[in-house]
Design a protein around this motif. Structure first.
Motif, short mmCIF file in Angstrom:
data_model
loop_
_atom_site.label_atom_id
_atom_site.label_comp_id
_atom_site.label_asym_id
_atom_site.label_seq_id
_atom_site.Cartn_x
_atom_site.Cartn_y
_atom_site.Cartn_z
N SER A 38 5.82 -2.03 2.47
CA SER A 38 6.23 -3.19 1.85
C SER A 38 5.97 -4.43 2.75
O SER A 38 5.58 -4.26 3.85
CB SER A 38 7.70 -3.25 1.51
N ASP A 39 6.26 -5.63 2.26
CA ASP A 39 6.03 -6.72 2.96
C ASP A 39 7.15 -6.86 4.22
O ASP A 39 6.83 -7.71 4.99
CB ASP A 39 6.47 -8.05 2.17
N ARG A 40 8.03 -6.15 4.32
CA ARG A 40 8.90 -6.12 5.40
C ARG A 40 9.28 -4.84 6.11
O ARG A 40 9.73 -4.66 7.19
CB ARG A 40 10.31 -6.76 4.93
N ASP A 41 9.18 -3.79 5.55
CA ASP A 41 9.46 -2.48 5.96
C ASP A 41 8.24 -1.33 5.46
O ASP A 41 7.51 -1.52 4.89
CB ASP A 41 10.75 -1.77 5.38
N ALA A 42 8.35 -0.32 6.37
CA ALA A 42 7.60 1.01 5.96
C ALA A 42 8.79 2.11 5.22
O ALA A 42 9.64 2.29 6.17
CB ALA A 42 6.75 1.50 7.31
N LEU A 43 8.36 2.35 4.16
CA LEU A 43 9.38 3.47 3.53
C LEU A 43 8.78 4.87 3.74
O LEU A 43 7.71 4.99 3.19
CB LEU A 43 9.84 2.93 2.20
N ARG A 67 4.43 7.60 1.74
CA ARG A 67 4.76 6.49 2.51
C ARG A 67 4.26 5.19 1.60
O ARG A 67 3.24 5.24 1.16
CB ARG A 67 3.86 6.42 3.73
N PHE A 68 5.19 4.15 1.69
CA PHE A 68 5.11 2.86 0.96
C PHE A 68 5.13 1.83 1.94
O PHE A 68 6.14 1.85 3.09
CB PHE A 68 6.12 2.59 0.06
N SER A 86 0.95 -1.12 0.09
CA SER A 86 -0.13 0.02 -0.05
C SER A 86 1.01 1.35 -0.16
O SER A 86 2.10 1.08 0.36
CB SER A 86 -1.12 0.04 1.03
N TYR A 87 0.44 2.35 -0.34
CA TYR A 87 0.95 3.62 -0.36
C TYR A 87 0.14 4.81 -0.05
O TYR A 87 -1.18 4.68 -0.40
CB TYR A 87 1.73 3.77 -1.75
N ILE A 101 7.95 1.01 -9.78
CA ILE A 101 8.42 2.41 -9.75
C ILE A 101 9.90 2.23 -9.31
O ILE A 101 10.29 1.51 -8.28
CB ILE A 101 7.70 3.08 -8.28
N SER A 102 10.54 3.19 -10.19
CA SER A 102 12.05 3.34 -9.68
C SER A 102 12.02 4.64 -8.91
O SER A 102 11.62 5.77 -9.28
CB SER A 102 12.98 3.44 -10.96
N LEU A 103 12.65 4.49 -7.65
CA LEU A 103 12.51 5.55 -6.75
C LEU A 103 13.81 6.00 -6.35
O LEU A 103 14.76 5.08 -6.04
CB LEU A 103 11.72 5.41 -5.53
#
Length: 223
Positions: free
Chosen positions: A157-162, A154-155, A145-146, A178-180
């Motif tokens: 992921s399956d292991r982190d919050a970016l 905010r993104f 989700s984002y 997405i290339s970020l």
């Protein structure tokens, strides 16, 4: 003129002085940036050198939104000293704000190193020039989700919050990924330069390119 700038000028003159079409096989890394203020799109892409020496050039072209980009046409714009425009945003219908990396730029006392106003056709570019300190890769993430806040993206992921600051963020959107990149000024022995960190985000089925429209992202295109 320094030897490096003279060499660059010679190569650019060779590239622009030829009347033949650009070989499409030399074109890559194409993205577009739609204007939120008018029916125009900016295209940024790289043209590899057809000669044994030289690394090629990153060029810009601005076209009506519904006009197909002809990547073989030589009617394009190159920034001073073959600088790389890594960050571009529309300010209004005819002005764009650009951050460029200087070709072979050294660390400096301050960043940006210099500023400039450049014009091409009906367009004005307000340009800041930087040098690079470092770059790194932070891996791949599967995004669940984002969302956007006032100043953050905010993104999850399956292991982190970016979490990323919008004003230090570059987005290149593809159909399912997405290339970020993030960038910031770092200091080494009292000298400064930009540090970049890259992320590859694999998006799920709920991902919509238009969700990021307000951030003026680059959209990946095929030459």
């Amino acid at each position: 003129m320094t030897r490096l700038h003279l060499f660059t000028a010679i190569i650019i003159s060779f590239l622009l002085g030829c009347n033949e079409a650009v070989d499409k096989s030399l074109v890559g890394d194409a993205v577009k940036l739609n204007s939120p203020y008018s029916n125009f799109s900016l295209y940024r892409y790289h043209i590899e050198s057809s000669m044994a020496f030289g690394s090629g050039f990153t060029v810009l072209k601005i076209l009506p939104f519904d006009e197909k980009c002809d990547y073989t046409d030589r009617d394009f714009f190159i920034f001073s000293d073959n600088s790389y425009p890594f960050f571009i945003k529309w300010k209004n219908k005819d002005t764009l704000f650009v951050k460029c990396l200087l070709d072979n730029g050294a660390l400096a006392n301050k960043q940006p190193i210099k500023t400039d106003i450049q014009k091409w056709k009906d367009w004005t570019f307000e340009v800041e020039y930087y040098s690079m300190y470092s770059s790194g890769t932070n891996g791949d993430y599967s995004i669940k989700s984002y969302k956007e806040d006032l100043n953050l993206v905010r993104f999850k992921s399956d292991r982190d919050a970016l979490v990323f600051k919008k004003n230090e963020l570059i987005l290149e959107l593809d159909t399912n990924k997405i290339s970020l990149s993030t960038f910031k000024v770092d200091t080494f022995k009292s000298k400064t330069g930009l540090s970049f960190n890259d992320y590859k985000l694999r998006m799920n089925k709920n991902y919509r390119i238009n969700d990021f429209k307000e951030l003026q992202p680059f959209i990946v295109t095929n030459p």
